[in-house]
Enzyme design. Structure first.
Site, PDB file in Angstrom:
ATOM      1  N   ASP A 201      45.946  23.008 -18.916  1.00 24.30           N
ATOM      2  CA  ASP A 201      46.389  21.883 -19.724  1.00 24.30           C
ATOM      3  C   ASP A 201      45.688  21.876 -21.083  1.00 24.30           C
ATOM      4  OD1 ASP A 201      47.819  19.151 -19.732  1.00 24.30           O
ATOM      5  OD2 ASP A 201      45.758  18.596 -20.245  1.00 24.30           O
ATOM      6  N   GLU A 270      49.163  25.840 -21.539  1.00 21.31           N
ATOM      7  CA  GLU A 270      49.960  24.857 -22.289  1.00 21.31           C
ATOM      8  C   GLU A 270      49.396  24.798 -23.704  1.00 21.31           C
ATOM      9  OE1 GLU A 270      51.124  20.115 -22.254  1.00 21.31           O
ATOM     10  OE2 GLU A 270      49.066  20.786 -21.974  1.00 21.31           O
TER      11      GLU A 270
END
Length: 536
Positions: A201, A270
């Site tokens: 993330d 990401e």
């Protein structure tokens, strides 16, 4: 990167645990719920699952604010539940990827609780602390993605700390070697437990500019964003200094060195930066990340020209790495609504699964995409997302894509025996998995058929991609691998279209979409239709 790895061309099914299946009646999904539905996921024909955070957390950002990287939050179950889930997934042939949120943690994490107490404790420099300016204002002009300044005052230290997201999500100081070592140790904990991959993330947010330089202003005409409110002041700056720093490359190389000690791990980053495609290419190399995942297809522009330009731009930049595409996830409006509007039909829903799974790279399918779920309209009184509450009513946040999975037409949609944490709209209950499984023409069965067929087409799984000129409504490209050449084309409009083929082609059955027909050298598409043809 020519050796075949499980993640190359994989279809990865994203599970948002809070909204998948609740087994204990508290209205929130859990790990036993995922375990109970692994057979359903395997029957889709996907290769892996990516589980959004299930770690111990106060849930200010629903798990992306981690208070303990090595434990399961009781809301979701226990470590034993995770181990059972992992064992069954592997028995079904599914790989398991988990979210790792390395750049920041919860303000309830023991590291931060210690760090905030004084300027001279062992964790004093583990977070990004800075003195106020002479007038008491924050040390620079950096802004939080969730609105407002990215600095929070801490009276115990008499300093500000950085938070690129919520104030309860302090940023770790990756310039400190002990921080980097501690986060690599946390990753190692899950690798030792047997996970097959990581979804990283906000991985480009690990480092900040050590000089704390101001971000420059962005001209008004360029203040367009992906996945955040158009009136969010975050769009007013070029975010050159609060993320995507050159030091991050060294950390990614250290992370890759760790991953390479384990058999066939896949790491998916990401990436959201000022030039996400360039950053993705830079991050995805043989000594850094395996795959990159950015936000370019999570926009409102679904035109063939935009999709082609986006994929071609990444192809031109990414000479060594492997892309991963998604058109929906837990942070943006569902693609059926975003690209088709309020009246989108099943033909679009079927087409979108086939389209994203036909591009070169791996694919992330978000839970409910296989049911053709539209965006839910969550009223303000039921809203949970702090992002949506902050920007209501201009931006309703992310709850509309996070409502529970509809398994049946029961009052709780088969999701929970209790009151679901978010309401399940009637439109979703009507599209429940149970009724779709019985309907041969459903979006669910179309997705199953397409994914099964895709596995038999090497060019779709691993092939190169080359786009062709076509009518403006049509996205057309050639996928090629090991002697197989496939022409793939989609009519992205709601009206029939004809295209004169630029080369001889033999139409193949392409399950899961409304099929085009060949008439001589002309390809006739129905609305939202698709075609696959063998080239000589």
């Amino acid at each position: 990167m020519t050796e075949r790895h499980w993640w190359r061309g994989a279809v990865i099914y994203q599970v948002y645990p809070r909204s998948f299946l609740d087994t204990d009646g508290d209205g929130v999904g859990d790990l036993p719920g995922i375990l109970a539905r692994l057979d359903y996921i395997a029957a889709l024909g996907v290769d892996a699952i990516w589980i959004s955070p299930f770690f111990k957390s106060p849930m200010a950002d629903f798990g992306y604010d981690i208070a303990d990287y090595r434990d399961v939050d009781p809301l979701f179950g226990t470590l034993d539940d995770f181990d059972r889930l992992l064992e069954k997934a592997h028995a079904l042939g599914l790989k398991v990827m988990i979210d790792q949120v390395l750049s920041h943690c919860s303000d309830q994490h023991a590291w931060f609780r210690e760090s905030r107490e004084s300027r001279d404790n062992p964790k004093a420099d583990w977070f990004v602390w800075a003195d106020a300016r002479p007038d008491g204002s924050p040390p620079n002009n950096w802004l939080s993605l969730f609105g407002g300044v990215a600095w929070q005052w801490e009276p115990r230290r008499g300093q500000y700390y950085l938070h690129n997201f919520l104030p309860s999500q302090p940023d770790l100081n990756f310039h400190h070697p002990d921080v980097r070592a501690a986060q690599l140790a946390n990753v190692r904990f899950w690798l030792d437990r047997g996970v097959d991959g990581l979804r990283l993330d906000a991985i480009n947010f690990c480092f900040h500019d050590a000089q704390l330089r101001d971000n420059p202003a962005k001209p008004a005409e360029l203040r367009t964003g992906r996945g955040f409110s158009p009136d969010n002041p975050y769009a007013f700056q070029y975010h050159w200094h609060n993320n995507t720093q050159p030091e991050n490359l060294g950390f990614l190389e250290d992370l890759r060195a760790l991953l390479d000690r384990y058999p066939d791990i896949g790491a998916l980053g990401e990436i959201s930066s000022e030039d996400s495609l360039a950053t993705t290419a830079e991050y995805c190399t043989p000594n850094r990340l395996h795959m990159g995942y950015s936000f370019e297809l999570l926009t409102e522009d679904s035109s063939p020209a935009y999709i082609r330009a986006t994929v071609e731009a990444l192809e031109a930049k990414m000479t060594e790495g492997w892309p991963c595409w998604a058109i929906s996830n837990h942070d943006v409006q569902r693609a059926v609504t975003r690209w088709g509007g309020a009246d989108a039909d099943d033909a679009l829903a079927r087409q979108l699964v086939a389209l994203v799974c036909s591009l070169r790279g791996s694919v992330c399918l978000y839970q409910g995409e296989e049911l053709g779920l539209p965006e839910a309209d969550v009223p303000f009184e039921a809203l949970q997302d702090p992002y949506g509450k902050a920007f209501w009513p201009n931006f309703k946040g992310r709850d509309g894509c996070r409502t529970p999975m509809p398994w049946t037409d029961a009052p709780g949609a088969g999701f929970s025996a209790g009151e679901p944490w978010l309401p399940v709209p009637q439109a979703h209950r009507a599209r429940n998995a149970e009724v779709q499984a019985r309907d041969p023409d459903s979006v669910l069965n179309a997705a199953r058929a397409f994914l099964a067929w895709r596995k038999t087409q090497p060019a779709l799984v691993e092939g190169t991609i080359h786009f062709l000129d076509a009518p403006p409504q049509v996205l057309a490209f050639v996928r090629e691998h090991a002697g197989q050449r496939l022409l793939v084309a989609f009519n992205l409009s709601a009206a029939a279209v004809e295209w004169t083929l630029p080369m001889p082609a033999t139409l193949l059955p392409m399950p899961g979409v409304d099929a085009a027909q060949i008439d001589g050298d002309r390809l006739r598409f129905p609305a939202r239709g698709g075609a696959c043809a063998m080239l000589g």
